[in-house]
Motif scaffolding. Structure first.
Motif, short mmCIF file in Angstrom:
data_model
loop_
_atom_site.label_atom_id
_atom_site.label_comp_id
_atom_site.label_asym_id
_atom_site.label_seq_id
_atom_site.Cartn_x
_atom_site.Cartn_y
_atom_site.Cartn_z
N LEU A 1 12.44 11.82 10.29
CA LEU A 1 11.97 10.80 9.35
C LEU A 1 10.61 10.31 9.82
O LEU A 1 10.51 9.70 10.88
CB LEU A 1 12.94 9.61 9.32
N LEU A 2 9.57 10.56 9.03
CA LEU A 2 8.21 10.19 9.41
C LEU A 2 7.49 9.53 8.25
O LEU A 2 7.90 9.67 7.10
CB LEU A 2 7.41 11.43 9.82
N TRP A 3 6.37 8.84 8.54
CA TRP A 3 5.54 8.24 7.49
C TRP A 3 4.11 8.12 7.99
O TRP A 3 3.84 8.13 9.18
CB TRP A 3 6.06 6.86 7.09
N ARG A 4 3.19 8.03 7.04
CA ARG A 4 1.80 7.65 7.28
C ARG A 4 1.21 7.17 5.96
O ARG A 4 1.79 7.39 4.89
CB ARG A 4 0.98 8.79 7.88
N THR A 5 0.06 6.50 6.04
CA THR A 5 -0.53 5.94 4.83
C THR A 5 -0.94 7.07 3.89
O THR A 5 -1.26 8.17 4.30
CB THR A 5 -1.75 5.07 5.15
N ALA A 6 -0.93 6.76 2.62
CA ALA A 6 -1.34 7.73 1.60
C ALA A 6 -2.31 7.05 0.66
O ALA A 6 -2.09 5.90 0.31
CB ALA A 6 -0.12 8.21 0.81
N PRO A 7 -3.36 7.64 0.26
CA PRO A 7 -3.79 8.98 0.64
C PRO A 7 -4.27 9.00 2.09
O PRO A 7 -4.70 7.98 2.62
CB PRO A 7 -4.94 9.27 -0.32
N GLN A 8 -4.17 10.17 2.68
CA GLN A 8 -4.53 10.33 4.08
C GLN A 8 -5.99 9.99 4.31
O GLN A 8 -6.87 10.49 3.64
CB GLN A 8 -4.25 11.77 4.53
N SER A 9 -6.23 9.10 5.26
CA SER A 9 -7.61 8.72 5.59
C SER A 9 -7.87 9.01 7.06
O SER A 9 -7.14 8.54 7.93
CB SER A 9 -7.83 7.24 5.29
N GLY A 10 -8.88 9.79 7.33
CA GLY A 10 -9.23 10.10 8.72
C GLY A 10 -8.19 10.98 9.38
O GLY A 10 -7.63 11.86 8.78
N ALA B 1 0.85 -1.19 0.00
CA ALA B 1 0.00 0.00 0.00
C ALA B 1 0.89 1.25 0.00
O ALA B 1 2.01 1.22 0.52
CB ALA B 1 -0.91 0.01 1.22
N PRO B 2 0.43 2.34 -0.58
CA PRO B 2 1.27 3.55 -0.62
C PRO B 2 1.38 4.21 0.76
O PRO B 2 0.43 4.23 1.53
CB PRO B 2 0.54 4.46 -1.60
N VAL B 3 2.57 4.72 1.06
CA VAL B 3 2.81 5.48 2.27
C VAL B 3 3.51 6.78 1.89
O VAL B 3 4.25 6.84 0.90
CB VAL B 3 3.66 4.71 3.31
N ARG B 4 3.28 7.82 2.65
CA ARG B 4 3.93 9.12 2.43
C ARG B 4 5.07 9.22 3.44
O ARG B 4 4.86 9.09 4.65
CB ARG B 4 2.90 10.22 2.65
N VAL B 5 6.28 9.41 2.96
CA VAL B 5 7.46 9.47 3.79
C VAL B 5 8.02 10.89 3.74
O VAL B 5 8.14 11.47 2.65
CB VAL B 5 8.53 8.46 3.30
N LEU B 6 8.37 11.43 4.91
CA LEU B 6 8.97 12.76 5.00
C LEU B 6 10.38 12.66 5.56
O LEU B 6 10.61 11.92 6.52
CB LEU B 6 8.15 13.65 5.94
N VAL B 7 11.31 13.39 4.96
CA VAL B 7 12.69 13.37 5.41
C VAL B 7 13.20 14.81 5.49
O VAL B 7 13.03 15.58 4.55
CB VAL B 7 13.60 12.59 4.43
N HIS B 8 13.83 15.15 6.62
CA HIS B 8 14.45 16.45 6.79
C HIS B 8 15.95 16.24 6.75
O HIS B 8 16.49 15.41 7.47
CB HIS B 8 14.02 17.07 8.13
#
Length: 122
Positions: free
Chosen positions: A89-98, A39-46
């Motif tokens: 470094l963070l992640w959550r499911t994409a598209p954002q639900s709830g 499943a797609p996840v959105r990952v953020l990196v600083h």
């Protein structure tokens, strides 16, 4: 190739946001972290620059991570989330639900701490 983008901050650092597929063996021990393998996840990196941001992900075992263009740059809310996290470094499911919250990258990669095959003992 990942769908994503980047944003340069006033202090010269960058925030890179990528939409990747969830690792096949990745489990999410955090409660509320829904999503099946693949499943797609959105990952953020600083990081200091785009190359270092991608290197941080590659060092975790996400080898096929490339950023071509700036089609989906991070939103202001995503930038705020990653700047306030100690690891960057963070992640959550994409598209954002709830109202799913951001999770540390360790929750995506599972107990091994990386997405690749088991590392040999030293």
């Amino acid at each position: 190739m990942a769908d994503g983008g980047f944003c340069r901050l006033p202090n010269g650092t960058v925030v890179v946001a990528l939409t990747l597929t969830r690792p096949a063996d990745g489990t999410a021990p955090c409660g509320g972290a829904a999503g099946a393998p693949g499943a797609p996840v959105r990952v953020l990196v600083h990081a200091a620059n785009r190359a270092r941001a991608l290197t941080r992900l590659r060092n975790l075992g996400l080898r096929a991570v490339y950023l071509r263009g700036n089609a989906r740059p991070p939103t202001p809310d995503e930038i705020t989330a990653v700047l306030h996290h100690p690891d960057g470094l963070l992640w959550r499911t994409a598209p954002q639900s709830g109202q799913e919250l951001w999770h540390p990258i360790r929750a995506l990669l599972g107990p091994a701490g990386h997405a690749g095959p088991a590392r040999p003992a030293a």
